[in-house]
Design a protein around this motif. Sequence first.
Motif, short mmCIF file in Angstrom:
data_model
loop_
_atom_site.label_atom_id
_atom_site.label_comp_id
_atom_site.label_asym_id
_atom_site.label_seq_id
_atom_site.Cartn_x
_atom_site.Cartn_y
_atom_site.Cartn_z
N LYS A 53 13.72 34.62 57.77
CA LYS A 53 14.12 35.76 58.61
C LYS A 53 15.56 35.60 59.09
O LYS A 53 16.30 36.58 59.18
N ILE A 54 15.96 34.36 59.38
CA ILE A 54 17.34 34.13 59.81
C ILE A 54 18.31 34.50 58.69
O ILE A 54 19.32 35.18 58.91
N VAL A 55 17.98 34.04 57.45
CA VAL A 55 18.84 34.36 56.31
C VAL A 55 18.89 35.87 56.09
O VAL A 55 19.95 36.46 55.87
N TRP A 56 17.71 36.51 56.15
CA TRP A 56 17.64 37.98 55.99
C TRP A 56 18.40 38.68 57.11
O TRP A 56 19.19 39.61 56.85
N ASP A 57 18.19 38.23 58.35
CA ASP A 57 18.89 38.83 59.49
C ASP A 57 20.40 38.69 59.34
O ASP A 57 21.15 39.65 59.60
N ASN A 58 20.85 37.49 58.93
CA ASN A 58 22.28 37.26 58.78
C ASN A 58 22.88 38.17 57.70
O ASN A 58 23.96 38.74 57.88
N LYS A 91 21.63 41.01 56.56
CA LYS A 91 21.56 42.40 57.02
C LYS A 91 22.60 42.67 58.10
O LYS A 91 23.26 43.71 58.11
N ARG A 92 22.74 41.69 59.03
CA ARG A 92 23.72 41.85 60.11
C ARG A 92 25.14 41.90 59.54
O ARG A 92 25.98 42.67 60.03
N ALA A 93 25.41 41.09 58.50
CA ALA A 93 26.75 41.09 57.89
C ALA A 93 27.06 42.45 57.28
O ALA A 93 28.16 43.00 57.46
N LEU A 94 26.07 43.02 56.54
CA LEU A 94 26.28 44.33 55.94
C LEU A 94 26.39 45.41 57.02
O LEU A 94 27.26 46.29 56.94
N ASP A 95 25.53 45.33 58.02
CA ASP A 95 25.58 46.31 59.12
C ASP A 95 26.94 46.27 59.81
O ASP A 95 27.48 47.31 60.21
N LYS A 96 27.50 45.05 59.95
CA LYS A 96 28.81 44.91 60.59
C LYS A 96 29.89 45.57 59.73
O LYS A 96 30.76 46.28 60.26
#
Length: 799
Positions: free
Chosen positions: A164-169, A171-176
């Motif tokens: 989940k951390i890898v997925w969150d990171n 996703k968060r990078a793309l969202d940013k």
Amino acid sequence: MIKKIKSIGNLAVFKGFEWDSNVRNNGGAADTFKDINIIYGRNYSGKTSLSRIIRALEMGRISDKYNNPEFCVKFSDKEVTQNNLTSHGKKIRVFNEDFIKENLKFIVHQDDGIQSFAILGENNNIVETEIQTIEDELGKKEQGQETGLYAKRVQVISSYDDAKIVWDNAKRALDKQLSDKATDRKNGIKYQSERFGDQNYNVQKLSNDIREVLSESYKELSLEEIEQFRKLSLEKALDEFSIIELPKIRLSNFVEKTEKLVAKKISSSNKIEELVKNAILNRWVNEGRSYHKDKLSNCAFCGTLISEERWKELDRHFDKESKILEDDIDSLIVDIESEKKSFSLLKVDKSKFYSKFHKTLDIIQTDLEEIIGKYDLILDSLIDQLKERKANILTEKDFINPNKDVEDLKVIWTSYLNIKKESTEFSKQLLNEQKHAKDKLRLNEISNFLEIIKYQDQVANIKALSIKVVENENKKISIDEIISQKEQLIKTKKAELRDEEKGADKVNELLKNFFGHHYLSLQPITNKSGVRFEVIRDDKKAYHLSEGECSLLAFCYFMAKLEDIDTKGSKPIIWIDDPISSLDSNHIFFIYSLINEKIVNNHIFGQLFISTHNLDFLKYLRKVDGKFLNASGKHQNYQKEYFLISRVNDTSKISIMPKYLKEYVTEFNYLFHQIYKCSVIEVIDDSNYITFYNFGNNARKFFEIYLYYKYPDKGMTEETLNLFFDGDNIPALLTDRINNEYSHLCGVFERGSSPVEVPEMQIAAKRIITKLSADREQFIGLLKSVGEDTSNISSASEV
């Protein structure tokens, strides 16, 4: 594990207590609770108030009798306050007066029974074996020491958390990146509305545009289209303008007239032959004639008189017909030149048109220049023929017809006029056209952006990572369900073993084996509301139990309840608040033995707290110790710490227990220390005034103990005080007065409303210490027992 009671505000005697400011070790750092914690405090110091905080964590509620209580208990992994009492997730068991009132109501209302509880029954070997098998499969649940399914769940949760951390990171990078592209103040589309057309642009709109860019219908713009849309997006609305009408093309008329004039014949009668034959000479003579006629009588060239006959001869030669022809030629040339000039004014003015029309206008301009140039050449050829005839006015010429037309000029100019109409219409639709252009530019920008950040690769990666998260989450859910089912199965099977009678037997066993109490016992009674325990004495329900009997029964009940089916095997946090009340020394020892044997040596606790006001019990608690098997399978000592609860006026605080109280647990040591401190204080302030305030009581109790052992036949009397001071009546009388007046007021009521007379107290303290120092070995031993420095004491006179 509870690490500290971080703060307590407005709860009984605790007001504004802060752990880190009060509970400090010798190094000055804030200390914490350990595996085993011994707490000492006199009656009414606040021990029960502390136990109520911990019981609130057990029960999920706190007494509504407290007015806006506040507290914060820090665990190893979280903090719990009065607002989230059950969030800790720990098993807690508290013995205090509230536990007694709730479970042993007969102590207050003698007709009530005792709350029953069930422990595992006997003769259920098969079920117990099944339970043990399931428990072995489940393994240990203690944090950091998990085994079996609990360990597997930890691994699954760890894998899920990592995924989940890898997925969150990702996703968060793309969202940013998307968020910056949409709304970043420096480069965001939102802040480039003059180019991309939307001042309210956001991430949601970007998502919609991305879908459009990625659709099959989307086509990328060419560089030419990009430049065209860019110019259009910057267009300003143009003013209305007019275009001159295309002049009438008179070429056919000019051809016709030129042909007539060029081919026209002039009569040869009355002509001067030599001039007719020589056109140049004819032109020269004609020009000379215009210079001389009516101006000069003699020839300006040769000076000869020009005769009248010569003038008549010349007039006949240059007759009216020739003149008319010359004038007609000149007039036609002027008309043709005028035609050329009028058509030379035909220009395409791109500055008055929107950029989208400029390309077409360039083509029109080129065609226009070409056709006008062609027309100029045709007209020039006519003019040349006219001039040639004029130069030889007397001789007709063959006309050369250009046989060309320039009707295409009308078509070209009509195209220009049509573009003008389109431009006028475009002005009306400019905003819509610009919006369309900006939309195209924005989509092109997003298309380039997606390619730069490799958007589709990122989306594919995030999707793959999300699948891993779901897979691990499913594993987590699966193992949680398995564990939950097995835990529920254990509860179900334990319910098959529920035996309230065995709960009563366990209490009776403790009463008999540890306290040798054969007179009191519990008996289960079944009624409509369920099972209740009754206290039995001599086969009858017991009434009027002594305070000591109530204390013994209550504590045995609590100890037995630690083996009920809800507690056994869970290793709870156990808090025992002052279990000693009106018990003789034998019973005090047995209470200690019960705690040490049943709780500590059997390792049934996760963390242990014991508070007391009794110094004898505190002495026994020093012996509470033990080892446990750590995660490495090695024996490890329990960590142990001592704490003191002290109260000044109406406020209490927690601190580290002084060394003398922890290591030399007698009241005699404590009283000696208080007298010694009174004797050496140099400046009285808020931190030490209490030493003088309590001096009367402390000195009296010290002499009661000291003189009893020195004079066991008399104890403390006026006579023994005199003997203590070697017959010196003055210090004896002074000490006696302080002991009585300051500890009892002795009828002098106004003494209680007057300030403490510090000088005479310190004089008495110094005389007591001086007398004690005469026995150097005992005196040094007393000083060491309370942690005072003895390195400079060599004789009694130096004290």
